[in-house]
Enzyme design. Structure first.
Site, PDB file in Angstrom:
ATOM      1  N   ASP A 106       1.045  -1.125   0.020  1.00 29.56           N
ATOM      2  CA  ASP A 106       0.033   0.029  -0.040  1.00 29.56           C
ATOM      3  C   ASP A 106       0.856   1.222  -0.116  1.00 29.56           C
ATOM      4  OD1 ASP A 106      -2.518   1.413   0.115  1.00 29.56           O
ATOM      5  OD2 ASP A 106      -2.839   0.803   2.089  1.00 29.56           O
ATOM      6  N   HIS A 107       0.302   2.438   0.028  1.00 26.40           N
ATOM      7  CA  HIS A 107       0.842   3.616   0.183  1.00 26.40           C
ATOM      8  C   HIS A 107       2.338   3.889   0.481  1.00 26.40           C
ATOM      9  CE1 HIS A 107      -3.352   4.877  -0.136  1.00 26.40           C
ATOM     10  NE2 HIS A 107      -3.166   5.519  -0.494  1.00 26.40           N
ATOM     11  N   GLU A 179      -3.968   7.724   5.865  1.00 28.78           N
ATOM     12  CA  GLU A 179      -4.104   6.059   6.184  1.00 28.78           C
ATOM     13  C   GLU A 179      -2.936   5.666   6.666  1.00 28.78           C
ATOM     14  OE1 GLU A 179      -6.682   3.197   3.308  1.00 28.78           O
ATOM     15  OE2 GLU A 179      -4.757   4.185   2.478  1.00 28.78           O
ATOM     16  N   HIS A 225      -9.510   9.294   2.505  1.00 28.71           N
ATOM     17  CA  HIS A 225      -8.698   8.187   3.169  1.00 28.71           C
ATOM     18  C   HIS A 225      -9.540   8.161   4.465  1.00 28.71           C
ATOM     19  CE1 HIS A 225      -5.056   8.077   0.520  1.00 28.71           C
ATOM     20  NE2 HIS A 225      -5.782   7.450   0.191  1.00 28.71           N
ATOM     21  N   HIS A 263      -9.149   4.654  -3.869  1.00 33.77           N
ATOM     22  CA  HIS A 263      -8.774   4.575  -2.272  1.00 33.77           C
ATOM     23  C   HIS A 263      -9.802   5.403  -1.565  1.00 33.77           C
ATOM     24  CE1 HIS A 263      -4.209   4.689  -3.477  1.00 33.77           C
ATOM     25  NE2 HIS A 263      -4.795   3.434  -3.905  1.00 33.77           N
ATOM     26  N   SER A 266     -14.041   3.441   2.119  1.00 33.55           N
ATOM     27  CA  SER A 266     -14.825   3.201   3.499  1.00 33.55           C
ATOM     28  C   SER A 266     -16.079   4.401   3.321  1.00 33.55           C
ATOM     29  CB  SER A 266     -14.084   3.269   4.690  1.00 33.55           C
ATOM     30  OG  SER A 266     -13.102   2.189   4.516  1.00 33.55           O
ATOM     31  N   ASN A 285      -9.834  -0.057  -2.161  1.00 34.81           N
ATOM     32  CA  ASN A 285      -9.242  -0.312  -0.922  1.00 34.81           C
ATOM     33  C   ASN A 285     -10.061  -0.309   0.156  1.00 34.81           C
ATOM     34  OD1 ASN A 285      -6.821  -0.195  -2.428  1.00 34.81           O
ATOM     35  ND2 ASN A 285      -5.713   1.483  -1.603  1.00 34.81           N
TER      36      ASN A 285
HETATM   37 ZN   LIG Z   1      -4.309   6.924  -1.694  1.00 38.75          ZN
END
Ligand SMILES: [Zn+2]
Length: 358
Positions: A106-107, A179, A225, A263, A266, A285
């Site tokens: 991830d990131h 995040e 995020h 991204h 949620s 994500n």
């Molecule tokens: Zn991102």
């Protein structure tokens, strides 16, 4: 729709490309779930098996560190070793769950480029021994840096990754929120246009990176995020459509040439998710929601059996509490929480019942 099937297990290289194409042409996206240890990684594979969905498993740098153990003195080494351990765990077990698993990191911002380069050292070693890389894809998020630097670094890393059949995920435009400590401050007073990726930037990325190797783009279309109070930023999936059209027309490609990633998904509205998937989003994500799904049932269990978390044997009536405080009991409840949440996610993203593992 492609009728190609893949061997169950971790998919890389051509098989990974086929997985991405199957999702795009099939009109669904795969959940990409952050894991931090064997409990979470196994729960994600269990969920995928139950949903008959392929799945993307990913590690943030701190997830990697946690996987290796917070007690390891050298934190940087832990970020590398823990990520490698998680990938090896998946290479060993994924095929037994009968679904395809893509392994991602991830990131990684500018400060974390050394983490990615150390993982590529490991990936190259693994490739020499096994003829495939450890990970399917790494991610560079240099969206906080000037775009020239962002793209030239992505090109430099992708040159190296392409040689071992890996894909690179990049980020263009500033996704609000944070995040795992990576991300930008979300300033409600700031100019909202910064939160939307410019299609011209996506075209520049395509023209530079497509000749080098396989890559995907996380574009900002108002996504944030983490979980923020709704209403601050408006999701505008048409930005993704505009990027696809610009690349298609300029470079004379087929429909939806870009492999897009969502991204900060949620808590997003389902209609906006479906719209984004229609514009070539193959990966969404999911981190924050699964963290809560893991913790909530454990919290309820502890509340319900509070004395078992204070005494091995009840001092009043001699009741033994071994069954309640055995961590396997409540950790399993956390795993089941993740499974239930991911079954919903596979439903929302349309990946349920669509595994191409054969
Ligand atoms: Zn991102």
């Amino acid at each position: 729709m492609s009728s190609r099937t893949l061997k169950p297990g971790v998919v890389t290289g051509e098989a990974y490309k086929a997985l991405v194409e199957a999702a795009k042409s099939g009109g669904y996206a795969l959940p990409a779930v952050n894991v931090t240890g064997t409990n979470t990684i196994n729960a994600v594979m269990e969920a995928a098996a139950k949903a008959n969905s392929d799945i993307i498993i990913q590690l943030s740098n701190s997830g990697g560190q946690f996987y290796a153990g917070k007690g390891l003195a050298d934190g940087f080494q832990a970020k590398v070793l823990g990520s490698v351990a998680a990938a090896q765990h998946a290479h060993l077990l994924a095929e037994h769950y009968g679904i395809c698993v893509a392994m991602h990191t991830d990131h990684a911002n500018k400060a974390l480029i050394p983490w990615i380069e150390a993982l590529l050292d490991e990936g190259e070693k693994y490739y020499e021994q096994h003829g495939k890389p450890l990970f399917s894809s790494h991610m560079l998020d240099l969206s906080a840096d000037p775009i020239d630097f962002n793209l030239s670094e992505c090109a430099r890393i992708l040159e190296r990754m392409a040689k071992i059949d890996m894909s690179l995920e990049i980020e263009l435009g500033v996704t609000g929120g944070e995040e795992d400590g990576i991300g930008s401050e979300f300033d409600e007073a700031a100019d909202n246009s910064k939160l939307y990726t410019q299609p011209e930037d996506v075209l520049r990325a395509y023209e530079l990176l497509n000749p080098i190797g396989h890559f995907s783009v996380a574009a900002s279309f108002g996504n944030v995020h983490g979980v923020y109070k709704p209403g601050n930023v408006k999701l505008r999936p048409e930005i993704l459509k505009n990027s696809q059209s610009l690349v298609k027309e300029t470079c004379n490609t087929s429909e939806n040439p870009l492999h897009l990633v969502f991204h900060g998904g949620s808590g997003s509205e389902k209609a906006k998710i479906h719209e984004a998937v229609g514009y070539g989003v193959f990966k969404m994500n999911i981190d924050t929601d699964t963290q809560f799904a893991f913790s909530k049932p454990i919290g309820e269990f502890v509340e319900e059996h509070s004395r078992a978390f204070k005494f091995q044997v009840d001092p009043d009536d001699g009741t033994p509490y071994k069954k309640q405080y055995d961590p396997r009991g409540y950790l399993r409840l956390g795993e089941e929480g993740i499974v239930a949440r991911l079954l919903e996610a596979c439903d929302d993203l349309g990946s349920k019942g669509r595994s191409i593992a054969g």
